[in-house]
Each structure stands twice: as C-alpha cells, then as structure tokens.
Write a protein that holds these residues in place. Structure first.
Motif, short mmCIF file in Angstrom:
data_model
loop_
_atom_site.label_atom_id
_atom_site.label_comp_id
_atom_site.label_asym_id
_atom_site.label_seq_id
_atom_site.Cartn_x
_atom_site.Cartn_y
_atom_site.Cartn_z
N ALA A 318 0.84 -1.20 0.00
CA ALA A 318 0.00 0.00 0.00
C ALA A 318 0.87 1.25 0.00
CB ALA A 318 -0.92 -0.01 1.21
N VAL A 319 1.92 1.20 0.82
CA VAL A 319 2.80 2.35 0.94
C VAL A 319 3.48 2.64 -0.39
CG1 VAL A 319 4.99 3.09 1.94
CG2 VAL A 319 3.21 2.14 3.41
N GLN A 320 3.97 1.59 -1.03
CA GLN A 320 4.67 1.80 -2.29
C GLN A 320 3.75 2.37 -3.36
OE1 GLN A 320 6.26 -2.04 -2.88
NE2 GLN A 320 8.02 -1.66 -1.57
N VAL A 321 2.52 1.87 -3.34
CA VAL A 321 1.58 2.35 -4.34
C VAL A 321 1.29 3.83 -4.12
CG1 VAL A 321 -0.75 2.13 -5.25
CG2 VAL A 321 0.55 0.09 -4.66
N GLU A 322 1.11 4.21 -2.86
CA GLU A 322 0.77 5.59 -2.58
C GLU A 322 1.96 6.52 -2.76
OE1 GLU A 322 -3.16 5.16 0.03
OE2 GLU A 322 -1.49 6.33 0.81
N ASP A 323 3.13 5.96 -2.48
CA ASP A 323 4.35 6.74 -2.65
C ASP A 323 4.48 7.26 -4.06
OD1 ASP A 323 7.05 5.34 -0.67
OD2 ASP A 323 5.63 6.96 -0.33
N ALA A 333 5.02 -2.35 -11.28
CA ALA A 333 5.77 -3.60 -11.42
C ALA A 333 6.31 -4.01 -10.05
CB ALA A 333 6.92 -3.41 -12.40
N GLU A 334 6.78 -3.02 -9.32
CA GLU A 334 7.32 -3.28 -7.99
C GLU A 334 6.22 -3.81 -7.07
OE1 GLU A 334 9.73 -0.77 -4.71
OE2 GLU A 334 9.85 -0.02 -6.77
N GLU A 335 5.06 -3.20 -7.20
CA GLU A 335 3.92 -3.63 -6.38
C GLU A 335 3.59 -5.09 -6.68
OE1 GLU A 335 -0.90 -3.08 -6.45
OE2 GLU A 335 0.38 -1.92 -7.80
N ARG A 336 3.60 -5.43 -7.97
CA ARG A 336 3.30 -6.81 -8.35
C ARG A 336 4.37 -7.77 -7.82
NH1 ARG A 336 1.19 -4.70 -13.07
NH2 ARG A 336 3.20 -4.79 -14.11
N ALA A 337 5.63 -7.33 -7.90
CA ALA A 337 6.73 -8.17 -7.41
C ALA A 337 6.56 -8.43 -5.91
CB ALA A 337 8.07 -7.50 -7.68
N THR A 338 6.20 -7.38 -5.16
CA THR A 338 6.02 -7.54 -3.73
C THR A 338 4.87 -8.48 -3.45
OG1 THR A 338 6.74 -5.27 -3.55
CG2 THR A 338 5.86 -6.29 -1.56
N LEU A 339 3.79 -8.31 -4.20
CA LEU A 339 2.64 -9.20 -4.02
C LEU A 339 3.02 -10.64 -4.30
CD1 LEU A 339 -0.41 -7.20 -5.37
CD2 LEU A 339 -0.18 -8.26 -3.13
N LYS A 343 2.84 -13.88 -1.81
CA LYS A 343 2.17 -15.14 -2.18
C LYS A 343 3.11 -16.32 -2.00
CE LYS A 343 -1.55 -14.11 -5.37
NZ LYS A 343 -1.77 -13.73 -6.76
N ALA A 344 4.34 -16.17 -2.46
CA ALA A 344 5.32 -17.26 -2.38
C ALA A 344 5.58 -17.60 -0.92
CB ALA A 344 6.61 -16.86 -3.08
N GLN A 345 5.71 -16.56 -0.12
CA GLN A 345 6.01 -16.77 1.29
C GLN A 345 4.85 -17.51 1.96
OE1 GLN A 345 6.15 -13.57 4.23
NE2 GLN A 345 8.36 -13.87 4.31
N ARG A 346 3.65 -17.11 1.59
CA ARG A 346 2.47 -17.72 2.17
C ARG A 346 2.40 -19.21 1.79
NH1 ARG A 346 -2.60 -16.48 4.23
NH2 ARG A 346 -4.09 -18.05 3.55
N ALA A 347 2.69 -19.51 0.52
CA ALA A 347 2.65 -20.90 0.06
C ALA A 347 3.68 -21.74 0.83
CB ALA A 347 2.93 -20.95 -1.44
N GLU A 348 4.84 -21.14 1.05
CA GLU A 348 5.90 -21.84 1.78
C GLU A 348 5.46 -22.16 3.21
OE1 GLU A 348 10.14 -20.29 2.96
OE2 GLU A 348 9.81 -20.00 0.79
#
Ligand code: AMP
Ligand code: MG
Length: 378
Positions: A318-323, A333-339, A343-348
């Motif tokens: 959220a912060v990056q998007v608003e920044d 692109a950065e927002e998507r990468a963070t997302l 997701k990857a972390q959650r799956a792990e």
C-alpha cells in the motif's frame, strides 16, 4: 489508507524534511503538510499504524536479541507546550514497553556539567533492538545555552560540528536518528500556557521559567533556525513539524517512524535449530493428550502468524503504491513483485504447516503407543 478518506498524499518524510533555504519565519505552524483530511482521519490513521508499528518494533527487538546492532533514536525538540510529552507518550503507548527507552533532559546536574555536553547523551543511547526517545536532547546545548548565554559563544559555536560528527558515528554504528522539531505558534503557546494556569491538574507542568523563556521567543526562533541550517544532515535530517494541531504532529511523527521502520526491512530472526527436530525432542516428554491439544492448535497458530505477517506485507505494498504515482509503470511492477513475494512466502508457510501436522499426528500416535506399553507394565 482508504481512497476518498483522509490520509497522506505525500510521504511526510518528504513533506517535512528541512531543505536548503528553509526559513522558520515563513513556516506555517497551523499547516498540515502532506496530509489531506481532518482530525478524525488523522486519529483513525494513527490507530491503524499502531498494530503495524508494534509488529515492526517487535521485529527490531528480536533482531537485537540475536546480536543485531540496529536501533532507532527519536529526538524530540520544541519549546514549552509544543507537545513533546504528548508525542512521546503517544508513540510509546503503541509499542511494547520493554522495547522503548525514554529519556528526558533537563538542566544538567553538577556531575553532568563536569563532563563534555555529549557525555550524558552517550549514556542514554538506545541499546540494539530498542527505540530510544529523547524528550529534549543535546540540542538544548545549542538552544537554551545559546539564548541564555550559559556558555561562551566560541564554546557553543563548535558544538554544531561536534553534534554532526557524533550523529554520524551513531548512524554508522547502526542507529537510525530521527529528529523532530515541534513548532508551535506564539499565539497557540500563549493559549496553552494559560490553560496550564487555569487547570489545577495541569499546573504541575507549568514552570515560572516558562514565561521568561517565552519572553525570548525571537532569540529561540533564531537558535532553532541555526540548528536546522547547521545540523540537518543527510545521515540525520530534521523534520520540522507544525504543532498547532496536536493530532497532526502526532500522526506525522507516527507515520515517519513507521515508514522508517518499514524501510529497515526487518525480518524475523531465523533460529539456528530445526523446528522439526526440536519438536521430536519436546514430544518425548509429552502426553498424547497434550500432543493432541497442540495438534488442534497448529492450524490456528500458523494461520494467525501468516495473517499477521501478511498484514505487514500488505502495508508495504500500500505504501509503495501511494508513494509513487499509481499510473507509473515501474511502481506498479514493484507492487506486483512484492505481491508475488507475499504469495510465495504464504505458500511456503502453508506447505510447512502441512508437514507440521503430519509430524504431530505421528507424534500423537507414538505417545499413545508409549502410554499403552507403559500401562502394560515394564
Ligand atoms: P521541561 O522539558 O519543560 O521539563 O524543562 C526542562 C528544562 O531543562 C528546560 O527549561 C530546558 O531548557 C532545560 N535544559 C535542558 N537541557 C539543558 C541544558 N543542556 N542546559 C541548560 N538547560 C537545559
Ligand atoms: Mg516545561
């Protein structure tokens, strides 16, 4: 920070940071730089930040426990009634008391006067893992000392450079230094001092000296201007906060601290032991009953850990998007990468949860077998 409601339209670190050419004379103490909205929006936002700040503080604390060197120091300056006490109490109320260290600096004691002016400051610095808060600071040694002629000019003149060098060393050794100057208008200060006189429960905050200090208003403004010009560095910039609206100054400081700690990229420390192996060892001395209880807690435990973690990650997004500009492709692109990372972390974590459950089911069975054999007599 919902769209359509109030919130930050600009990172307050940008909006409030002292820049070359800064003039305190022209500084509007009733303004709300970078913030769009009213008091209730500011308060709601501050509350929102509480949970995040609390988690970030815990991460910093955990890092300090395993040998990390980082800490955060908030220096809070301002004239009487500017709200230093309120801000420090507010920030401190949002985090675990064992993770913050508050120091208030009054007139130096005889012992302190025998030492270099930074001596008492060095003794009060936050240990690794802590958020230190200074209510007044080494800056008094170029403010009240300069205005009241408590030391000769050649002594306080060289202190600006000494302070810059001191703060540079501090930053190099792992302390992030945030300097907040709360700037109240002369009228508002008059009103607040009057309030203190009117209210029997506030009179204790009043000192005879306050009227005398107020009498040197212009000299203090000049001394503050010099502080901003000479000690706002790349490594430890000043944030000058309009303080006529207390809610604004609190919200701004909370946000600057939160954003700073998000940028520290604080993770949870990795243990140097394996939880699967440790579980086997622990289970040896556990009853099948207790192990079953633990098994049924497993999903809840892990899921709330994931949820809390995800909350932090979402905030980062959220912060990056608003920044950045939302239409700005690199930001997106950065927002998507963070997302994707979230997701990857959650799956792990979920995969580990499955393995944990399997292990625990086996441990329950083993304990049962042990107990049956035990009853069979050995
Ligand atoms: P307060 O923060 O209102 O309780 O007041 C503390 C007082 O201590 C203020 O009047 C400061 O100016 C004074 N003070 C803090 N540091 C120094 C210092 N280094 N030298 C002289 N006075 C100081
Ligand atoms: Mg006072």
């Amino acid at each position: 920070m919902g769209k359509g409601h109030g919130g930050w339209t600009e990172d307050p670190r940008e909006a409030l940071r002292v820049r070359p050419g800064f003039s305190l004379d022209e500084f509007d103490r009733g303004a709300k730089p970078g913030f769009h909205g009213k008091k209730s929006d500011g308060k709601a936002l501050g509350k929102d930040r509480g949970a995040l700040l609390s988690e970030l503080q815990e991460r910093l604390f955990a890092e300090g426990r395993i040998g990390g060197k980082r800490s955060v120091l908030c220096v809070v300056q301002g004239l009487d009634t500017a709200g230093k006490g309120g801000v420090t109490r507010h920030v401190m109320s949002m985090v675990d008391p064992q993770g913050v260290a508050l120091h208030s600096f009054g007139p130096p004691t005889e012992e302190e006067l025998e030492h270099h002016f930074l001596w008492r400051i060095r003794g009060a610095l936050p240990r690794p893992g802590l958020i230190g808060v200074f209510d007044r600071s080494h800056y008094e040694d170029v403010l009240v000392v300069r205005v009241d002629d408590l030391a000769p000019r050649n002594v306080w003149e060289r202190r600006y450079d000494e302070i810059n060098g001191f703060e540079k060393d501090l930053v190099d050794s792992g302390t992030i230094v945030l300097k907040f100057a709360l700037m109240v208008s002369k009228d508002e200060q008059g009103v607040r001092l009057m309030d203190r006189l009117d209210r029997p429960d506030k009179r204790w905050k009043f000192s005879r000296n306050d009227v005398r200090t107020r009498g040197r208003w212009d000299a203090y403004q000049q001394a503050y201007q010099a502080v901003f010009e000479r000690t706002s560095t790349d490594w430890a910039p000043w944030y000058v906060i309009p303080a006529d609206h207390k809610w604004y100054s609190r919200t701004a400081i909370t946000e600057i601290l939160t954003q700073t700690m998000i940028d520290m990229d604080l993770g949870w420390p990795e243990p140097d032991w394996d939880p699967f192996g440790m579980r086997e060892e622990l289970a040896v001395e556990m009853s099948s009953r207790a192990l079953k209880t633990s098994l049924s807690d497993t999903v809840d435990n892990v899921e709330s850990a994931i949820a809390e973690d995800a909350a932090v990650q979402r905030e980062e997004v959220a912060v990056q998007v608003e920044d950045g500009d939302i239409d700005d492709a690199p930001a997106r692109a950065e927002e998507r990468a963070t997302l994707a990372e979230v997701k990857a972390q959650r799956a792990e974590r979920l995969a580990e949860l499955m393995r944990t459950r399997q292990q625990k089911e086996r441990l329950v069975e083993q304990a049962r077998a042990r107990e049956t054999h035990g009853r069979g007599g050995e």
